[in-house]
Design an enzyme around this catalytic site. Structure first.
Site, PDB file in Angstrom:
ATOM      1  N   MET A 126      24.365   8.933   3.225  1.00 54.87           N
ATOM      2  CA  MET A 126      24.230  10.243   3.862  1.00 54.87           C
ATOM      3  C   MET A 126      24.471  10.139   5.367  1.00 54.87           C
ATOM      4  SD  MET A 126      23.847  13.393   3.193  1.00 54.87           S
ATOM      5  CE  MET A 126      22.850  13.933   1.801  1.00 54.87           C
ATOM      6  N   PHE A 142     -11.414  -7.530  13.849  1.00 47.66           N
ATOM      7  CA  PHE A 142     -10.298  -7.918  12.993  1.00 47.66           C
ATOM      8  C   PHE A 142     -10.001  -6.817  11.968  1.00 47.66           C
ATOM      9  CE2 PHE A 142      -8.877 -10.055   9.011  1.00 47.66           C
ATOM     10  CZ  PHE A 142      -7.612 -10.413   9.459  1.00 47.66           C
ATOM     11  N   GLN A 143      -8.760  -6.434  11.882  1.00 51.16           N
ATOM     12  CA  GLN A 143      -8.285  -5.375  10.971  1.00 51.16           C
ATOM     13  C   GLN A 143      -9.005  -4.049  11.199  1.00 51.16           C
ATOM     14  OE1 GLN A 143      -8.110  -6.958   6.908  1.00 51.16           O
ATOM     15  NE2 GLN A 143      -6.033  -7.686   7.325  1.00 51.16           N
ATOM     16  N   GLU A 191       0.820  -1.208   0.000  1.00 47.60           N
ATOM     17  CA  GLU A 191       0.000   0.000   0.000  1.00 47.60           C
ATOM     18  C   GLU A 191       0.861   1.268   0.000  1.00 47.60           C
ATOM     19  OE1 GLU A 191      -0.420  -2.568   2.004  1.00 47.60           O
ATOM     20  OE2 GLU A 191      -2.529  -3.207   1.969  1.00 47.60           O
ATOM     21  N   LYS A 234     -17.478  -1.108   5.741  1.00 47.91           N
ATOM     22  CA  LYS A 234     -17.818  -2.155   4.771  1.00 47.91           C
ATOM     23  C   LYS A 234     -19.323  -2.245   4.532  1.00 47.91           C
ATOM     24  CE  LYS A 234     -16.674  -6.954   3.687  1.00 47.91           C
ATOM     25  NZ  LYS A 234     -15.957  -8.167   4.162  1.00 47.91           N
TER      26      LYS A 234
END
Lengths: 566, 107
Positions: free
Chosen positions: A479, A126-127, A64, A176
């Site tokens: 760096m 969940f999630q 993502e 959802k």
């Protein structure tokens, strides 16, 4: 470039009934969205069920974060909001770095996250994470859609907010059950950008007076010029006045880097000519810039003898870090076009600036036979032509690209300026190629940065994207190593990457063409090869592990106290 | 330095957190607050704030950042630096027309 349409890789939707998810897709289409970058998962599944058959091209990234960076770059190049999709929980949290990047660099991105169903919110389902709360400090605005009938309205508002004034990311969190709700299609309003204020004539007359009075005026140009579409107005203003110009990292390209008035990038890794001009000017015309610490060095020592005339689309930037003697908040194009200060007496100053530009020009005759990265990047950018887009990762290679590449437009240089996010380069290259498929897009990366989003090589292969990757490999976090060498008494701590994989072999496994070079003599042939590749390709370049970025303004120092190569 | 600020907010998810977070991230500490409703779609938030001793940002800069928030309708500030709450200067949010944009009406 091969575009794989979602219809070719997914079966028809399970339901022909019109749902909230269909409304979301319809609303995106109404805003003119053509491409979305995303990754499916549980809570966003109704949206993915509605995607096939739509006008949207969905690009499946392999993480993502890649989707969020690709959407960011798409927006920077196209000038239209970039859109990314993710599911709830880890899908949303993986977008966070990309949203912060878009927020710091003022990029219009609309991120859509799935959320658990409304009855489950707050139950540690969940999630389930509070992505709305997590992202509050790094979005311009955000929404939770709690009613399917509001989907069209909220999408339109999100696009309006993302693009208006100072652009930025907007998050839409979609439960959802809202996405799955059966509903009646409704027309979606089209977002309209909010116009920036235009000032009255008196404001410009005082600004013109300041410019006429100045004997050593300097334009300090930031990313706001490109964001607001004020590049032609800026170039016309420079043509009218002949005032020398310096640019921030994000301002590069607003004025062609080979223009005679352009003195280079200012700040920590700026050119000596640019930094000397800032320190010696008597009027700093700040144009779409925000006095970032990497540009100013010690703030109280920055442009110590200068009045400040500040032009910016965001009123909150006026006086935030440096008081302005006069400000023109609002539409940059209008302001620059309205300023006609007349004939200026700045010949001596122009001569000094030109002299410093020539005297302190970068040198490309480093001794030895190892690849000299600044020379390679300079030649590559000159060979690539005016349709070049360089996307950078973060580190030494990023600064070398900024210092030495030729840029003729702001969209030619995509870099994670404010956030400094390693891993930006390759997904940004993906987004740039969807925004401008005919451009020559080159990602300049390092051996540290490339590993942050190396999975997106699979995305390049999947969609046949002709991204050209230049990997400058010094077998270290360069760096950090440079700062440990200079400011931490050579106490090298956790910067060794000498056990890197064989990057060319790795790229081939992903399906890219690849080659490796180790000497300066191989550079011309490698550039020929890279520019001739029709598909995704990686040029793996071994460089001197001890090479540093010069000049360097040490932290806390004034910009004229530059360290040079020893 | 103590300042008083009165903010008219849209009644929308996260509005209070967004305002308080902006104030704290910009270097100010909330010393006291109260909030009441202005009907179903707006709230008034009154805050007593103090600049963090490690921060030098101006009060004007803070109010401009708060005004930019899309949940803010109007902001009033005291012109004094005392404990007296005298809200005399107000400015409307530049985003008041956004609802019109969203419904398709001319901006």
């Amino acid at each position: 470039m091969t575009k794989t349409s979602p219809a070719t890789i997914a079966k028809a939707p399970l339901s022909n009934r019109f749902t909230g998810a269909h409304m979301l897709i319809s609303a995106l289409e109404a805003q003119g969205v053509e491409v979305v970058f995303g990754y499916p998962g549980g809570a966003i599944m109704p949206v993915y069920d509605a995607l096939p058959g739509s006008k949207l091209t969905h690009i499946l990234t392999r993480h993502e974060q890649g989707a969020s960076f690709a959407a960011d770059a798409y927006a920077r190049v196209s000038g239209r909001p970039g859109v990314c999709l993710a599911t709830s929980g880890p899908g949303g949290t993986n977008l966070v770095t990309g949203l912060a990047n878009a927020f710091m660099d003022s990029v219009p991105v609309v991120a859509i996250t799935g959320q658990v169903a409304r009855p489950l919110i707050g139950t540690d389902a969940f999630q389930e994470v509070d992505i709305f709360g997590i992202t509050l400090p790094i979005v311009k605005h955000s929404f939770i859609i709690d009613d399917p009938d509001k989907i069209g309205e909220i999408v339109a508002e999100a696009f309006a907010i993302a693009q208006s004034g100072r652009p930025g990311p907007v998050l839409i969190d979609l439960p959802k059950d809202v996405a799955a709700a059966i509903m009646t299609p409704t027309p979606t309003p089209v977002a309209q950008k909010e116009a920036l204020p235009i000032l009255i004539r008196d404001d410009y007359e005082h600004a013109e007076h300041l410019i006429r009075e100045a004997r050593r005026p300097l334009l300090y140009v930031g990313g706001g010029v490109g964001i607001s579409g004020a590049v032609p107005a800026l170039r016309n203003f420079i043509a009218r006045t002949g005032i020398p110009v310096v640019a921030t990292l994000k301002g590069l390209g607003a004025v062609p880097t080979d223009a005679p008035e352009f003195l280079g990038m200012l700040g920590m890794h700026g050119s000596r000519a640019a930094n000397l001009a800032v320190q010696n000017c008597d009027l700093l015309i700040t144009c779409g810039a925000r006095f970032d610490d990497r540009a100013t060095g010690r703030l109280t020592g920055f442009a110590p003898n200068a009045r400040v005339l500040h032009l910016d689309g965001d009123p909150a930037e006026i006086g935030k870090l440096r008081a302005a003697d006069h400000a023109l908040p609002g539409n940059l194009t209008y302001a620059l076009n309205a300023l006609h200060p007349g004939i200026l007496s700045i010949d001596t100053w122009q001569g000094e600036c030109s002299h410093d530009r020539v005297t302190h020009a970068a040198r490309y005759d480093a001794p030895g036979d190892k690849v000299f990265a600044p020379a390679l990047l300079k030649t590559l950018s000159e060979r690539a032509g005016d349709d070049l887009i360089v996307t950078c990762d973060v580190g030494q290679h990023q600064m070398w690209a900024a210092q030495h590449c030729r840029f003729v437009r702001p969209e030619a240089h995509l870099t994670s300026g404010g956030l400094g996010a390693m891993g930006y380069g390759i997904p940004a290259g993906i987004g740039a190629l969807y925004a401008e498929p005919d451009a020559t897009v080159i990602t300049v990366t390092g051996d540290g940065s490339i590993m942050m989003n190396i999975q997106e090589l699979a995305t390049l292969k999947r969609y046949g994207l002709p991204l050209k990757i230049v990997l400058l490999d010094n077998q270290a976090l360069g760096m950090v190593r440079q700062w440990q060498e200079l400011f931490f008494a050579g106490n090298y701590s956790e910067i060794d990457l000498s056990d890197n994989p064989d990057f060319a072999a790795l790229a081939r496994v992903f399906g890219l063409e690849a080659m490796t070079i180790t000497t300066r003599a191989e550079v011309p042939g490698a550039i020929d090869w890279l520019l001739s590749c029709k598909g995704p390709a990686l040029m793996h370049v071994h460089i001197d592990p001890a090479a540093n970025v010069w000049p360097l303004v040490p932290p806390g120092a004034d910009n004229h106290d530059m360290m040079e190569e020893r | 330095m103590i300042r008083h600020i009165e903010i008219s907010l849209e009644s929308q998810h996260g509005a209070l957190l967004r305002v308080l977070g902006t104030i704290e991230r910009r270097g100010w500490v909330v010393r006291a607050m109260d909030m009441d409703s202005q009907g179903n779609d707006a709230q008034t938030l009154r805050l007593k704030i103090e600049r963090s001793r490690h921060h030098s940002g101006s009060f004007d800069t803070l109010t401009r950042h708060v005004t930019k928030l899309f949940c803010v309708r109007q902001i009033g500030v005291s012109t004094t630096q005392t404990d007296e709450c005298a809200i005399v200067e107000t400015s409307a949010s530049p985003h008041a027309h956004m609802a019109a944009v969203a419904t398709g009406a001319p901006a």
